[in-house]
Motif scaffolding. Sequence first.
Motif, PDB file in Angstrom:
ATOM      1  N   ARG A  29     -13.495 -21.915 -24.466  1.00  0.00           N
ATOM      2  CA  ARG A  29     -12.037 -21.661 -24.193  1.00  0.00           C
ATOM      3  C   ARG A  29     -12.037 -20.773 -22.868  1.00  0.00           C
ATOM      4  NH1 ARG A  29      -7.922 -22.819 -27.875  1.00  0.00           N
ATOM      5  NH2 ARG A  29      -6.676 -21.117 -27.041  1.00  0.00           N
ATOM      6  N   ARG A  30     -13.284 -20.451 -22.053  1.00  0.00           N
ATOM      7  CA  ARG A  30     -13.130 -19.461 -20.996  1.00  0.00           C
ATOM      8  C   ARG A  30     -12.512 -18.038 -21.499  1.00  0.00           C
ATOM      9  NH1 ARG A  30     -16.213 -22.829 -18.129  1.00  0.00           N
ATOM     10  NH2 ARG A  30     -15.142 -24.546 -17.010  1.00  0.00           N
ATOM     11  N   ALA A  31     -12.663 -17.801 -22.841  1.00  0.00           N
ATOM     12  CA  ALA A  31     -12.484 -16.397 -23.172  1.00  0.00           C
ATOM     13  C   ALA A  31     -13.529 -15.605 -23.344  1.00  0.00           C
ATOM     14  CB  ALA A  31     -11.689 -16.573 -24.562  1.00  0.00           C
ATOM     15  N   TYR A  32     -14.208 -15.133 -22.284  1.00  0.00           N
ATOM     16  CA  TYR A  32     -15.539 -14.523 -21.977  1.00  0.00           C
ATOM     17  C   TYR A  32     -15.308 -13.235 -22.801  1.00  0.00           C
ATOM     18  CZ  TYR A  32     -16.263 -18.238 -19.072  1.00  0.00           C
ATOM     19  OH  TYR A  32     -16.465 -19.636 -18.583  1.00  0.00           O
ATOM     20  N   SER A  33     -14.062 -12.425 -22.686  1.00  0.00           N
ATOM     21  CA  SER A  33     -14.045 -11.170 -23.307  1.00  0.00           C
ATOM     22  C   SER A  33     -14.277 -11.167 -24.729  1.00  0.00           C
ATOM     23  CB  SER A  33     -12.561 -10.523 -22.996  1.00  0.00           C
ATOM     24  OG  SER A  33     -12.431 -10.520 -21.561  1.00  0.00           O
ATOM     25  N   GLU A  34     -13.656 -12.275 -25.445  1.00  0.00           N
ATOM     26  CA  GLU A  34     -13.613 -12.318 -26.865  1.00  0.00           C
ATOM     27  C   GLU A  34     -15.311 -12.717 -27.119  1.00  0.00           C
ATOM     28  OE1 GLU A  34     -10.863 -13.035 -25.051  1.00  0.00           O
ATOM     29  OE2 GLU A  34     -10.375 -11.183 -26.314  1.00  0.00           O
ATOM     30  N   GLN A  35     -15.892 -13.540 -26.253  1.00  0.00           N
ATOM     31  CA  GLN A  35     -17.031 -14.232 -26.564  1.00  0.00           C
ATOM     32  C   GLN A  35     -18.052 -12.956 -26.552  1.00  0.00           C
ATOM     33  OE1 GLN A  35     -19.168 -16.225 -23.240  1.00  0.00           O
ATOM     34  NE2 GLN A  35     -20.790 -16.684 -24.379  1.00  0.00           N
ATOM     35  N   LEU A  36     -18.017 -11.901 -25.599  1.00  0.00           N
ATOM     36  CA  LEU A  36     -18.618 -10.778 -25.544  1.00  0.00           C
ATOM     37  C   LEU A  36     -18.513  -9.908 -26.743  1.00  0.00           C
ATOM     38  CD1 LEU A  36     -20.488  -8.987 -24.001  1.00  0.00           C
ATOM     39  CD2 LEU A  36     -18.501  -7.769 -22.981  1.00  0.00           C
ATOM     40  N   ARG A  37     -17.234  -9.895 -27.397  1.00  0.00           N
ATOM     41  CA  ARG A  37     -17.146  -8.946 -28.407  1.00  0.00           C
ATOM     42  C   ARG A  37     -17.754  -9.590 -29.868  1.00  0.00           C
ATOM     43  NH1 ARG A  37     -12.747  -9.384 -32.221  1.00  0.00           N
ATOM     44  NH2 ARG A  37     -11.512 -10.979 -30.867  1.00  0.00           N
ATOM     45  N   PHE A  38     -17.751 -10.769 -29.945  1.00  0.00           N
ATOM     46  CA  PHE A  38     -18.288 -11.610 -31.071  1.00  0.00           C
ATOM     47  C   PHE A  38     -19.833 -11.383 -30.672  1.00  0.00           C
ATOM     48  CE2 PHE A  38     -14.444 -14.207 -31.145  1.00  0.00           C
ATOM     49  CZ  PHE A  38     -14.011 -13.724 -32.439  1.00  0.00           C
ATOM     50  N   LEU A  39     -20.468 -11.558 -29.599  1.00  0.00           N
ATOM     51  CA  LEU A  39     -22.012 -11.344 -29.409  1.00  0.00           C
ATOM     52  C   LEU A  39     -22.197  -9.968 -29.892  1.00  0.00           C
ATOM     53  CD1 LEU A  39     -22.316 -13.559 -26.339  1.00  0.00           C
ATOM     54  CD2 LEU A  39     -23.430 -13.970 -28.382  1.00  0.00           C
ATOM     55  N   GLU A  40     -21.400  -9.088 -29.553  1.00  0.00           N
ATOM     56  CA  GLU A  40     -21.863  -7.706 -29.725  1.00  0.00           C
ATOM     57  C   GLU A  40     -21.613  -7.401 -31.332  1.00  0.00           C
ATOM     58  OE1 GLU A  40     -20.517  -5.128 -25.676  1.00  0.00           O
ATOM     59  OE2 GLU A  40     -18.845  -5.650 -27.521  1.00  0.00           O
ATOM     60  N   ARG A  41     -20.887  -8.053 -32.072  1.00  0.00           N
ATOM     61  CA  ARG A  41     -20.858  -8.128 -33.527  1.00  0.00           C
ATOM     62  C   ARG A  41     -21.921  -8.790 -33.936  1.00  0.00           C
ATOM     63  NH1 ARG A  41     -14.796  -9.242 -35.987  1.00  0.00           N
ATOM     64  NH2 ARG A  41     -13.894  -7.418 -35.237  1.00  0.00           N
ATOM     65  N   ALA A  42     -22.347  -9.859 -33.323  1.00  0.00           N
ATOM     66  CA  ALA A  42     -23.841 -10.389 -33.781  1.00  0.00           C
ATOM     67  C   ALA A  42     -24.966  -9.625 -33.687  1.00  0.00           C
ATOM     68  CB  ALA A  42     -23.920 -11.731 -33.108  1.00  0.00           C
ATOM     69  N   MET A  43     -24.948  -8.907 -32.550  1.00  0.00           N
ATOM     70  CA  MET A  43     -26.029  -7.653 -32.255  1.00  0.00           C
ATOM     71  C   MET A  43     -26.032  -6.596 -33.271  1.00  0.00           C
ATOM     72  SD  MET A  43     -26.677  -7.709 -28.314  1.00  0.00           S
ATOM     73  CE  MET A  43     -25.045  -7.559 -27.871  1.00  0.00           C
ATOM     74  N   GLU A  44     -24.801  -6.173 -33.750  1.00  0.00           N
ATOM     75  CA  GLU A  44     -24.785  -5.005 -34.694  1.00  0.00           C
ATOM     76  C   GLU A  44     -25.133  -5.637 -35.965  1.00  0.00           C
ATOM     77  OE1 GLU A  44     -20.692  -3.928 -37.008  1.00  0.00           O
ATOM     78  OE2 GLU A  44     -20.479  -4.160 -35.157  1.00  0.00           O
ATOM     79  N   LEU A  45     -24.991  -6.874 -36.344  1.00  0.00           N
ATOM     80  CA  LEU A  45     -25.171  -7.559 -37.734  1.00  0.00           C
ATOM     81  C   LEU A  45     -26.803  -7.863 -37.778  1.00  0.00           C
ATOM     82  CD1 LEU A  45     -22.142  -9.775 -38.322  1.00  0.00           C
ATOM     83  CD2 LEU A  45     -22.668  -7.683 -39.524  1.00  0.00           C
ATOM     84  N   TRP A  46     -27.464  -7.965 -36.542  1.00  0.00           N
ATOM     85  CA  TRP A  46     -28.774  -8.700 -36.464  1.00  0.00           C
ATOM     86  C   TRP A  46     -29.876  -8.047 -37.629  1.00  0.00           C
ATOM     87  CZ3 TRP A  46     -30.198 -13.332 -34.496  1.00  0.00           C
ATOM     88  CH2 TRP A  46     -31.507 -13.275 -34.287  1.00  0.00           C
ATOM     89  N   ASP A  47     -30.022  -6.851 -37.361  1.00  0.00           N
ATOM     90  CA  ASP A  47     -30.759  -6.187 -38.197  1.00  0.00           C
ATOM     91  C   ASP A  47     -30.576  -5.959 -39.810  1.00  0.00           C
ATOM     92  OD1 ASP A  47     -32.482  -5.550 -36.244  1.00  0.00           O
ATOM     93  OD2 ASP A  47     -31.501  -3.652 -35.591  1.00  0.00           O
ATOM     94  N   ILE A  48     -29.517  -6.099 -40.020  1.00  0.00           N
ATOM     95  CA  ILE A  48     -28.858  -6.170 -41.619  1.00  0.00           C
ATOM     96  C   ILE A  48     -28.843  -7.433 -42.253  1.00  0.00           C
ATOM     97  CG2 ILE A  48     -27.983  -3.779 -41.330  1.00  0.00           C
ATOM     98  CD1 ILE A  48     -25.024  -5.237 -41.286  1.00  0.00           C
TER      99      ILE A  48
END
Length: 1009
Positions: free
Chosen positions: A415-434
Amino acid sequence: MLGPVETRSVSPVFVGRGDELDILNDALSRATAGEPQALLIGGEAGVGKTRLVEEFAAAACRRGAVVALGGCVEIGADGLPFAPFSTALRTLHRALPDALAAAAAGQEEELARLLPEVGEPGAGRHDEEGMARLFELTARLLERVAADRTVVVALEDLHWADASTRHLLSYLLRTLRTGRLVVLATFRADDIHRRHPLRPLLAELDRLRTVRRLELARLTREEVGRQIAGILAREPDPAQVDDIFRRSDGNAFFVEELAVAAHEGCRTGLTDSLRDLLLVRVEALPEGAQQVARIVAEGGSTVEYRLLAAVAGLAEDDLIEALRAAVNAHLLLATPDGDGYRFRHSLVREAVSDDLLPGERSRLNRRYAEALEAGPTLVPADERVMRLAGYWYDAHEPAKALPAVLDASVVARARRAYSEQLRFLERAMELWDITPEEVRSRLRPVDYTEAYPPPPSEPRGGTSDGSDAAATPLRYLDLMAEAAVAGRFCGERERALKTIKRALRLLQDEDDPVRSAWFWVQRSRLVRALGRGSGQEELARAQELVRGLPPSEVHAEVLTHAANWCMVHAPGPDVLQAAERAVAYARMVGARETELNARQILGVLMVDSGDIEAGLAELHEVKDRALAEDIPSVAVNTYVNLPSELEAVGRSREAVPVLEEGIAFARRHGRPDSEAWMWGNLAESLFAVGRWDESDRALVDPGRVGLGVGAMGVHATLRTELAVARGDLAEAHAQLAVAQDCFGSHERAAQHHLPLARHAIALAVAEGRLDDARAHLERALDAGFPPAAQRYAWPLLTAATAVTTEDLLPRVRDAAKRLVTVAPVWQAHDHWLRAELRRAEGRTDPGEWSEAVAAFERLERPYDLARTRYRLAEALLTHGGDDERDRAAELLRLAHAVAAHLGARPLADEVALLAQRARLALAPVVRQRSADPAEALGLTTRERDVLRLVAAGRTNRQIAERLFISPKTASVHVSNILAKLGVSGRGEAAAVAHRLGLFPPETDERVLA
């Protein structure tokens, strides 16, 4: 005698806000007259913003306007990016299906990212302009829909807006110019703390003269009394009014709550605590209704009935009874489409949600997520992925949340919503190790990433034989690559750079030079964009990493970026070879877009090195191939670079139509940043050919877009040149400061710092600051001119001769010897500089000035021609005999006519002063003894033929075709005619010809035949 009176939670009487409603109605009237309006409505929670919008919307509908409402979803609910705009556009689509379809025609694939009803979203290419492209198309869509009817777009609760919505609103309000459109947005002023993401946007919009801001104050005691009377349907007791006014402080929502509570006898337990006040009505409900209210509070801004039923787990009759109790208590409202429920006021929803226990909140989110997984059709298809990601994340279930937020990142990217894409990717990195390893091992890069191209031996999603079983799993570094690119695309460069630095630290312990090189290229791009350096060191690291490795997409990309950097900052023979190598590598690995970009760089380098025709042919070929293969990113770059190179070699008139075509292409494809660069190049070429007013307009309104730093600096540089030439020194100072600030001390590209140095010298000379001018020149000479910088170096050296001292003369001559002269325009500047240096030595040679004038007469650069003619006239009057006075007078008349026509006041004044000192008349001398008016004006036979065609409205090209001469020669004849007639334009020349009867009517008709 009287039946029971129903107590209303909302007063049927609209209280107060008369001034604000008048402002909104005035905006509606202005919009109806064709002047688009933008308004921001701020106020504390509960003060009455929504009620004001509702009253205005009703009034607008009565006046025939189409009203589209959209509400922002609370950030914590992870709503769909652009939700308020999508909702508003969906309303317009229902109300005006044909008009909206016609307005979206040709751009359905892109606009479908906001409004799926118009078509299927295209795959498209993701780049820095992707989001701006969507914004441009959306803004123009609204303008077209509002071209023939008044449209009101109202966006509520802007304090909850996602970043993409904020960016789109900012773009819309900055670029809105036409259409019968009213855009208004509401926000909670008391929520906008110092670090709130809306705060910078509000500050930016406050600076726009086109945006009005309203701040809703609290109600007065009299208004509170009228509101209570409307709620109770009777006049309240004055003491009760005093009490409620004191406790509510005039907040309309608190007045409602206190009035209803007082009427229902809830006089105990009420405190001044907002939370307690808001929960009173909830606690008065039956337990079942309270439980449903808690479920709705955690489900999002609106919860669909079927989803609510699945989560509540109640019998349908019990659920309906609970909902009825909540609705009757004015706690919940049914949505307009009747498909779901929401809280009547968001403050109550927040209070109910805050009252949940941590474990209770997690459990409710888990039930929502499980219900949505079991029933995908319970919510609209375009919302399901986003909401599922939010539910699982808030349920604190990493094994479920990680795939869900990754899926949401893909939807946001689409959807070209790159700000929200970035937010979800940062959440993914936060969840990665757990997240359990067995879950991570099932994730594949092909499903979630696009940023990092894999080596040819490792296709996306599988092994070289195409099987999925042994496919490489998603890695943490893949997420970092995707997040870095998303951050660059949405303008969050600091976050992107931080991610890249972390990735490079992780890669220090791995043997992965290709991936490391890719990250170093991204770091180079961000360093340049942030003004932290030139990016050279980062590219050098990337080149070192891939040196000696087999060809790959990354290898080709590294070589292309390196060649591009050198083309701008350090051109030379080695760069040409680097570009050729980049083309070869890209071709070997089938990276078509990279190949065309590399070929484009190669074409520019060929032109700059003197292989002009071959280089221009290469650029034309790249443009044609990019258009034929539908690669718009390459096409727009070529539309910038091809005309720029035409301008570099003096073929300005050829550059203009290419730029006009490019601007139309960029606008059609929604590429505002590229369009801004094209407007700058167009302004430069129009300046060169003497169309200064058009050049000025191109700079004043650069495609109605907010410029990036680079384009803004170029526009400011060109405005500086125009201001100096016209004698507006205050404007020149202001624009020069802007340009210098844009490029900064780190940006030493010749295309930027040499023009800035030239304009600084010219401005200092104009103000008599000769020491400053010499200092600017010395700094430029100390820095030196890189190879292929002749386009910028020749004009700088020519301008510098006005302050060249005896000790600087050898340095200027030495610098000129290093510049090539293969293009006619460079040869002309060479003649000009030689003559100027002779003049600086006190040895003016009319012969050298004649060569300079003759060189510029073959070009279409009237301002340069006028300046050299002035110098030749000066030389003739100083060193020529009496027989040269007539020639000098003619040159001065020509120079003065052009200067007056262009508005070059300093040059016109210099010419007039020289003519006055020499006692020469600048007006054309009419020989009274001649019976032929044309002969009396001094027109030659050829000039008479040209004037006949000018009077008939012919262009220079048409004149050239009719008289079998070149367009350049025709242009010279036209300039001479204007000077001899003492007029400033072709229209005036035609008027003089007709007034004097130079050409009988039958002659005019024959010419036009």
